[in-house]
Design an enzyme around this catalytic site. Sequence first.
Site, PDB file in Angstrom:
ATOM      1  CG  ASP A  12       6.928   4.144  -4.958  1.00 56.35           C
ATOM      2  OD1 ASP A  12       7.111   4.824  -5.860  1.00 56.35           O
ATOM      3  OD2 ASP A  12       6.034   4.390  -4.079  1.00 56.35           O
ATOM      4  CD  GLU A  13       3.946  -1.057  -8.313  1.00 54.44           C
ATOM      5  OE1 GLU A  13       4.727  -0.028  -8.979  1.00 54.44           O
ATOM      6  OE2 GLU A  13       2.915  -1.069  -8.478  1.00 54.44           O
ATOM      7  N   GLY A  14       9.365  -1.030  -8.376  1.00 55.47           N
ATOM      8  CA  GLY A  14      10.696  -1.222  -8.991  1.00 55.47           C
ATOM      9  C   GLY A  14      10.758  -1.225 -10.395  1.00 55.47           C
ATOM     10  CG  ASN A  37       2.594  11.518 -11.089  1.00 58.19           C
ATOM     11  OD1 ASN A  37       3.227  11.400 -12.102  1.00 58.19           O
ATOM     12  ND2 ASN A  37       1.284  11.180 -10.785  1.00 58.19           N
ATOM     13  N   GLY A  39       8.518   8.733  -9.697  1.00 60.50           N
ATOM     14  CA  GLY A  39      10.079   8.917  -9.089  1.00 60.50           C
ATOM     15  C   GLY A  39      10.602   7.409  -9.414  1.00 60.50           C
ATOM     16  CG  HIS A  40      10.050   5.597 -12.878  1.00 60.76           C
ATOM     17  ND1 HIS A  40       9.488   5.419 -14.151  1.00 60.76           N
ATOM     18  CD2 HIS A  40       9.016   5.402 -12.138  1.00 60.76           C
ATOM     19  CE1 HIS A  40       8.118   5.023 -14.119  1.00 60.76           C
ATOM     20  NE2 HIS A  40       7.870   5.037 -12.817  1.00 60.76           N
ATOM     21  CB  THR A 283       8.116  12.301  -6.474  1.00 63.73           C
ATOM     22  OG1 THR A 283       8.558  11.554  -7.577  1.00 63.73           O
ATOM     23  CG2 THR A 283       7.686  13.849  -6.969  1.00 63.73           C
ATOM     24  NE  ARG A 286       3.927  11.801  -0.186  1.00 62.12           N
ATOM     25  CZ  ARG A 286       2.863  11.734  -0.753  1.00 62.12           C
ATOM     26  NH1 ARG A 286       1.679  11.895  -0.137  1.00 62.12           N
ATOM     27  NH2 ARG A 286       2.732  11.532  -1.931  1.00 62.12           N
ATOM     28  N   GLY A 383      18.732  -7.562  -6.809  1.00 65.29           N
ATOM     29  CA  GLY A 383      19.584  -6.805  -6.104  1.00 65.29           C
ATOM     30  C   GLY A 383      19.307  -5.241  -6.907  1.00 65.29           C
TER      31      GLY A 383
HETATM   32  P1  IMP Z   1      -1.075  12.145  -7.917  1.00 63.18           P
HETATM   33  O1  IMP Z   1      -0.632  11.319  -9.001  1.00 63.18           O
HETATM   34  O2  IMP Z   1       0.176  13.064  -7.304  1.00 63.18           O
HETATM   35  O3  IMP Z   1      -2.480  12.771  -8.315  1.00 63.18           O
HETATM   36  O4  IMP Z   1      -1.383  11.289  -6.517  1.00 63.18           O
HETATM   37  C1  IMP Z   1      -2.125  10.228  -6.370  1.00 63.18           C
HETATM   38  C2  IMP Z   1      -2.186   9.346  -5.687  1.00 63.18           C
HETATM   39  O5  IMP Z   1      -1.016   8.407  -6.118  1.00 63.18           O
HETATM   40  C3  IMP Z   1      -1.430   9.759  -4.269  1.00 63.18           C
HETATM   41  O6  IMP Z   1      -1.777   8.740  -3.049  1.00 63.18           O
HETATM   42  C4  IMP Z   1       0.179   9.567  -4.272  1.00 63.18           C
HETATM   43  O7  IMP Z   1       0.790   9.307  -2.931  1.00 63.18           O
HETATM   44  C5  IMP Z   1       0.165   8.338  -5.399  1.00 63.18           C
HETATM   45  N1  IMP Z   1       1.623   8.309  -6.255  1.00 63.18           N
HETATM   46  C6  IMP Z   1       1.608   9.423  -7.234  1.00 63.18           C
HETATM   47  N2  IMP Z   1       2.758   9.170  -7.897  1.00 63.18           N
HETATM   48  C7  IMP Z   1       3.253   8.083  -7.281  1.00 63.18           C
HETATM   49  C8  IMP Z   1       4.762   7.334  -7.319  1.00 63.18           C
HETATM   50  O8  IMP Z   1       5.505   7.603  -8.074  1.00 63.18           O
HETATM   51  N3  IMP Z   1       4.866   6.396  -6.409  1.00 63.18           N
HETATM   52  C9  IMP Z   1       3.945   6.178  -5.553  1.00 63.18           C
HETATM   53  N4  IMP Z   1       2.718   6.802  -5.555  1.00 63.18           N
HETATM   54  C10 IMP Z   1       2.544   7.791  -6.241  1.00 63.18           C
END
Ligand code: IMP
Length: 396
Positions: A12-14, A37, A39-40, A283, A286, A383
Amino acid sequence: MDTVVLGLQWGDEGKGKLCDEMAPGHAAVVRFQGGANAGHTVVRSGVKIALHQMPCGALHAGVRCVIAAGCVVDPVALRAEAEGLGLGPDRLAVSARAQVVPPWYGAIDAAEERLREHGAVGTTGRGIGPAYAAKAGRWGITVGELSDPGARAARLAAVLPWHHRWLGALGLPAPAWPDLDGLGDWLRPYVVDDLAAIAAGRAAGPVLFEGQLGIMRDPDRGLQPAATGASLLPPAALTGPAPRVLGVAKPYVTMVGGGDFPTEAGGPDADVLRELGEEYGATTGRPRRCGWLDLPALRYAARAAGATHLAMQMKLDGLAALGRMPVCVAYSGWDEARGYPLPHEVGRVEPVYEDWGPPADPVALARRIADAVGLPLAYAGTGAARGEAVWPQGRQ
Ligand code: IMP
């Protein structure tokens, strides 16, 4: 020159915004690891678009999107994303060697989380760990197999009995099998040899490699066991010679899920960073854990990633509202020449903070951070919208 974009924190650094800025100068954008996983997030006309498996090139006509061999592909989610964005096989190519994430891996992911005695990783529940585990165990199904009717039946017959045992061992019911034939047939026109697709892209222009997550979640260099399943390191064999490796960071740190977080901030400060930075998972939705810039971790991640340049997303609203910027400049008693503390030691480090004061000029601050990391600054995002950025060394 090819460019690789990697996260240097916990995700989530951008990276999404940076890749969206860069995509138009490239013939192809390649995802080389991970799956749904990701979420860009990209902002278009004030509207947030979160891309999960699709490379950011999807939002730019004329840019080809490649999902390469190291990825794990959820065909149900990919189909929804491709159809939603109106992307056909002329724009999207999926490696025959990528692994399939069938729908029941999500249930396995969740059940394994419930069993973890060392503390949950807080996975996204998208079946990423199970997909990489199945690949390593030689029980996976490739995109090539799923999309080839002849190979599909033979491979499913070979591996599904084992998948049933895996589910059974976790106390999960046999899944309602989705229409795997239909999904495989839908995928077929998109399936390619990714090396050939990337070479064809490069013939037309440079290629952009879009990393997912951040190095601190890498299975080898990150903080195991609070890691993801996919290697997050640069895809050396896919890039052209001497690619530029842009390591992306924010001026504070966020983390979703479990694991040690040396510079995690306390209640009200974290709330300000979260609310003003809109730090909620793209994604899963949370709330992200929030804390202060961690220079020892950032320097380590830059080395582990082989970053050639730093790219800073200067999200400063939270820090500006707080009127101060605590920065961890060292870990007490820890000599960085020894390397970075091991994953099982990180929970015990004591950050040494300096207050860098209220943030003012974002570009000057980005340069100060780049100097502290020891990398040239390639980019400072100022921005959320496209174009709100400074490129001290030019865009290419
Ligand atoms: P997984 O990749 O779903 O197996 O999750 C492994 C770890 O990486 C967990 O702590 C997730 O919250 C974190 N994680 C996975 N994908 C992202 C993402 O796109 N952004 C931030 N954290 C992520």
